[in-house]
Scaffold this motif. Structure first.
Motif, PDB file in Angstrom:
ATOM      1  N   THR A 121      77.570  24.766  17.029  1.00  0.00           N
ATOM      2  CA  THR A 121      76.720  24.153  16.605  1.00  0.00           C
ATOM      3  C   THR A 121      75.672  24.895  15.436  1.00  0.00           C
ATOM      4  N   GLN A 122      75.258  25.869  16.254  1.00  0.00           N
ATOM      5  CA  GLN A 122      74.456  26.852  15.562  1.00  0.00           C
ATOM      6  C   GLN A 122      74.676  28.416  15.706  1.00  0.00           C
ATOM      7  N   GLY A 123      74.268  29.351  15.047  1.00  0.00           N
ATOM      8  CA  GLY A 123      74.506  30.671  15.217  1.00  0.00           C
ATOM      9  C   GLY A 123      75.579  31.268  14.641  1.00  0.00           C
ATOM     10  N   SER A 124      75.901  32.510  15.139  1.00  0.00           N
ATOM     11  CA  SER A 124      77.279  33.111  14.552  1.00  0.00           C
ATOM     12  C   SER A 124      77.545  34.120  15.588  1.00  0.00           C
ATOM     13  N   ALA A 125      78.856  34.574  15.477  1.00  0.00           N
ATOM     14  CA  ALA A 125      79.300  35.610  16.419  1.00  0.00           C
ATOM     15  C   ALA A 125      80.143  36.481  15.647  1.00  0.00           C
ATOM     16  N   GLU A 126      80.210  37.944  15.564  1.00  0.00           N
ATOM     17  CA  GLU A 126      81.009  39.054  14.934  1.00  0.00           C
ATOM     18  C   GLU A 126      81.962  39.597  15.901  1.00  0.00           C
ATOM     19  N   ILE A 127      83.093  40.067  15.566  1.00  0.00           N
ATOM     20  CA  ILE A 127      84.226  40.705  16.432  1.00  0.00           C
ATOM     21  C   ILE A 127      84.722  41.845  15.434  1.00  0.00           C
TER      22      ILE A 127
ATOM     23  N   GLN B 160      83.328  32.829  11.796  1.00  0.00           N
ATOM     24  CA  GLN B 160      83.427  31.653  10.886  1.00  0.00           C
ATOM     25  C   GLN B 160      83.852  32.210   9.214  1.00  0.00           C
ATOM     26  N   VAL B 161      83.172  33.354   8.806  1.00  0.00           N
ATOM     27  CA  VAL B 161      83.364  33.915   7.494  1.00  0.00           C
ATOM     28  C   VAL B 161      84.740  34.315   7.312  1.00  0.00           C
ATOM     29  N   ALA B 162      85.211  35.320   8.196  1.00  0.00           N
ATOM     30  CA  ALA B 162      86.393  36.064   8.200  1.00  0.00           C
ATOM     31  C   ALA B 162      87.010  35.886   9.322  1.00  0.00           C
ATOM     32  N   PRO B 163      87.648  34.639   9.821  1.00  0.00           N
ATOM     33  CA  PRO B 163      88.431  34.318  11.105  1.00  0.00           C
ATOM     34  C   PRO B 163      89.748  35.225  11.342  1.00  0.00           C
ATOM     35  N   LEU B 164      90.474  35.129  10.071  1.00  0.00           N
ATOM     36  CA  LEU B 164      91.830  36.208  10.365  1.00  0.00           C
ATOM     37  C   LEU B 164      91.322  37.437  10.529  1.00  0.00           C
ATOM     38  N   GLU B 165      90.518  38.183  10.000  1.00  0.00           N
ATOM     39  CA  GLU B 165      90.249  39.550  10.001  1.00  0.00           C
ATOM     40  C   GLU B 165      89.641  39.643  11.679  1.00  0.00           C
ATOM     41  N   ALA B 166      88.838  38.823  12.030  1.00  0.00           N
ATOM     42  CA  ALA B 166      88.078  38.648  13.515  1.00  0.00           C
ATOM     43  C   ALA B 166      89.271  38.596  14.536  1.00  0.00           C
TER      44      ALA B 166
ATOM     45  N   MET C  45      77.781  51.836  17.943  1.00  0.00           N
ATOM     46  CA  MET C  45      78.018  50.706  16.990  1.00  0.00           C
ATOM     47  C   MET C  45      78.331  49.466  17.809  1.00  0.00           C
ATOM     48  N   ASP C  46      77.890  48.076  17.685  1.00  0.00           N
ATOM     49  CA  ASP C  46      78.320  47.052  18.335  1.00  0.00           C
ATOM     50  C   ASP C  46      79.527  46.331  17.744  1.00  0.00           C
ATOM     51  N   THR C  47      80.551  46.208  18.774  1.00  0.00           N
ATOM     52  CA  THR C  47      81.858  45.552  18.322  1.00  0.00           C
ATOM     53  C   THR C  47      81.846  44.121  18.382  1.00  0.00           C
ATOM     54  N   ILE C  48      81.070  43.645  19.401  1.00  0.00           N
ATOM     55  CA  ILE C  48      80.821  42.301  19.629  1.00  0.00           C
ATOM     56  C   ILE C  48      79.184  41.805  19.500  1.00  0.00           C
ATOM     57  N   ALA C  49      79.072  40.954  18.707  1.00  0.00           N
ATOM     58  CA  ALA C  49      77.583  40.610  18.603  1.00  0.00           C
ATOM     59  C   ALA C  49      77.218  39.110  18.463  1.00  0.00           C
ATOM     60  N   CYS C  50      76.735  38.359  19.085  1.00  0.00           N
ATOM     61  CA  CYS C  50      76.272  37.027  19.331  1.00  0.00           C
ATOM     62  C   CYS C  50      75.060  36.735  18.722  1.00  0.00           C
ATOM     63  N   ARG C  51      74.590  35.902  17.958  1.00  0.00           N
ATOM     64  CA  ARG C  51      73.131  35.600  17.584  1.00  0.00           C
ATOM     65  C   ARG C  51      72.831  34.222  17.463  1.00  0.00           C
ATOM     66  N   ASN C  52      72.124  33.909  18.429  1.00  0.00           N
ATOM     67  CA  ASN C  52      71.481  32.304  18.467  1.00  0.00           C
ATOM     68  C   ASN C  52      72.697  31.387  18.685  1.00  0.00           C
ATOM     69  N   LEU C  53      73.805  31.955  19.229  1.00  0.00           N
ATOM     70  CA  LEU C  53      75.053  31.121  19.299  1.00  0.00           C
ATOM     71  C   LEU C  53      74.622  29.840  20.319  1.00  0.00           C
ATOM     72  N   THR C  54      74.872  28.672  19.793  1.00  0.00           N
ATOM     73  CA  THR C  54      74.742  27.503  20.264  1.00  0.00           C
ATOM     74  C   THR C  54      75.535  26.460  20.251  1.00  0.00           C
ATOM     75  N   LYS C  55      76.023  25.661  21.512  1.00  0.00           N
ATOM     76  CA  LYS C  55      77.109  24.631  21.356  1.00  0.00           C
ATOM     77  C   LYS C  55      76.471  23.369  22.196  1.00  0.00           C
ATOM     78  N   GLN C  56      76.479  22.117  21.096  1.00  0.00           N
ATOM     79  CA  GLN C  56      75.907  21.256  21.832  1.00  0.00           C
ATOM     80  C   GLN C  56      76.996  20.230  21.708  1.00  0.00           C
ATOM     81  N   PHE C  57      77.384  19.165  22.723  1.00  0.00           N
ATOM     82  CA  PHE C  57      78.030  18.025  22.695  1.00  0.00           C
ATOM     83  C   PHE C  57      77.617  16.978  23.135  1.00  0.00           C
ATOM     84  N   GLY C  58      77.041  16.020  21.971  1.00  0.00           N
ATOM     85  CA  GLY C  58      76.318  15.000  21.782  1.00  0.00           C
ATOM     86  C   GLY C  58      74.806  15.264  22.062  1.00  0.00           C
ATOM     87  N   ASN C  59      74.089  14.855  23.363  1.00  0.00           N
ATOM     88  CA  ASN C  59      72.933  15.187  23.600  1.00  0.00           C
ATOM     89  C   ASN C  59      72.956  16.427  24.726  1.00  0.00           C
TER      90      ASN C  59
END
Length: 219
Positions: A56-62, A68-74, A1-15
């Motif tokens: 900016t894009q993507g998601s992370a599960e903890i 982003q969907v359930a921040p307090l639980e994560a 079972m995966d406890t941490i999962a990042c999917r297409n996690l992206t962060k852009q600051f301006g360009n």
């Protein structure tokens, strides 16, 4: 079972793209080493996974919860030590742990025992009554880690926890980290030291310019 999962996690600051389409997962009870030079995107990735930065894009599960969907639980499932942890200088070590226990809503009936266990684990029993402003760097790292563990998290993020420590301090921290993983904690460790990842990590990703460029064991 995966406890941490990042999917297409992206962060852009301006360009500027700091992290680009990050994809990886960490199995339960695994120590994952996250290596890369300064500016590679390690801390930005950690901040997105812990909810301190919005991607900016993507998601992370903890622990099975989308940050982003359930921040307090994560966040309840995780502990986090940043690369430059903030500590309340005018509190004693024991007062700081009580403060962290309040934040994480640790049950009153369990609190004193948990604090005593952590002070013992980090060899801070005789220092618990002293103000943090008098602590050495190694002691500050220890009390920070103790605070992150106060609620017995399933997942622990450590962002370069041994930077600036002397060789003895690093060895002590390695021993604590190894013990946590053996007890079942899933741990993501960012570091610039290859020997640190070699000593501790089950799996390693090397990141540069915001992208994973290699993945596997130290061998």
């Amino acid at each position: 079972m995966d406890t941490i999962a990042c999917r297409n996690l992206t962060k852009q600051f301006g360009n500027f793209v700091a992290v680009s389409s990050m994809n990886f997962s960490v199995a339960e009870g695994e120590l994952f080493g996250f290596l890369g030079p300064n500016g590679a995107g390690k801390t930005t990735t950690i901040k997105m996974m812990t909810g301190l930065l919005a991607p900016t894009q993507g998601s992370a599960e903890i622990g099975g919860f989308d940050i982003q969907v359930a921040p307090l639980e994560a966040k309840a499932a995780m502990g986090y030590i940043p690369d430059n942890p903030f500590l309340y200088e005018k509190l004693t070590g024991r007062e700081y742990l009580h403060f962290m226990a309040d934040l994480y809503r640790v049950a009153l009936k369990d609190r004193e025992r948990r604090i005593q266990d952590l002070l013992r684990l980090f060899a801070l029993e005789t220092k618990g009554g002293e103000m943090i402003q008098g602590y050495s760097r190694g002691m500050r790292q220890k009390i920070s880690l103790a605070g992150a563990l106060i609620h017995s998290p399933r997942v622990l993020f450590l962002d370069e926890p041994t930077t600036g420590l002397d060789p003895r301090g690093r060895q002590e921290m390695w021993g604590v980290i190894d013990g946590l993983v053996k007890d079942g904690t899933t741990l993501l460790l960012t570091t610039q030291y290859l020997e640190e990842a070699d000593q501790l990590a089950d799996d390693i990703a090397v990141i540069d310019q915001g992208t994973v460029i290699a993945r596997g064991t130290s061998d």
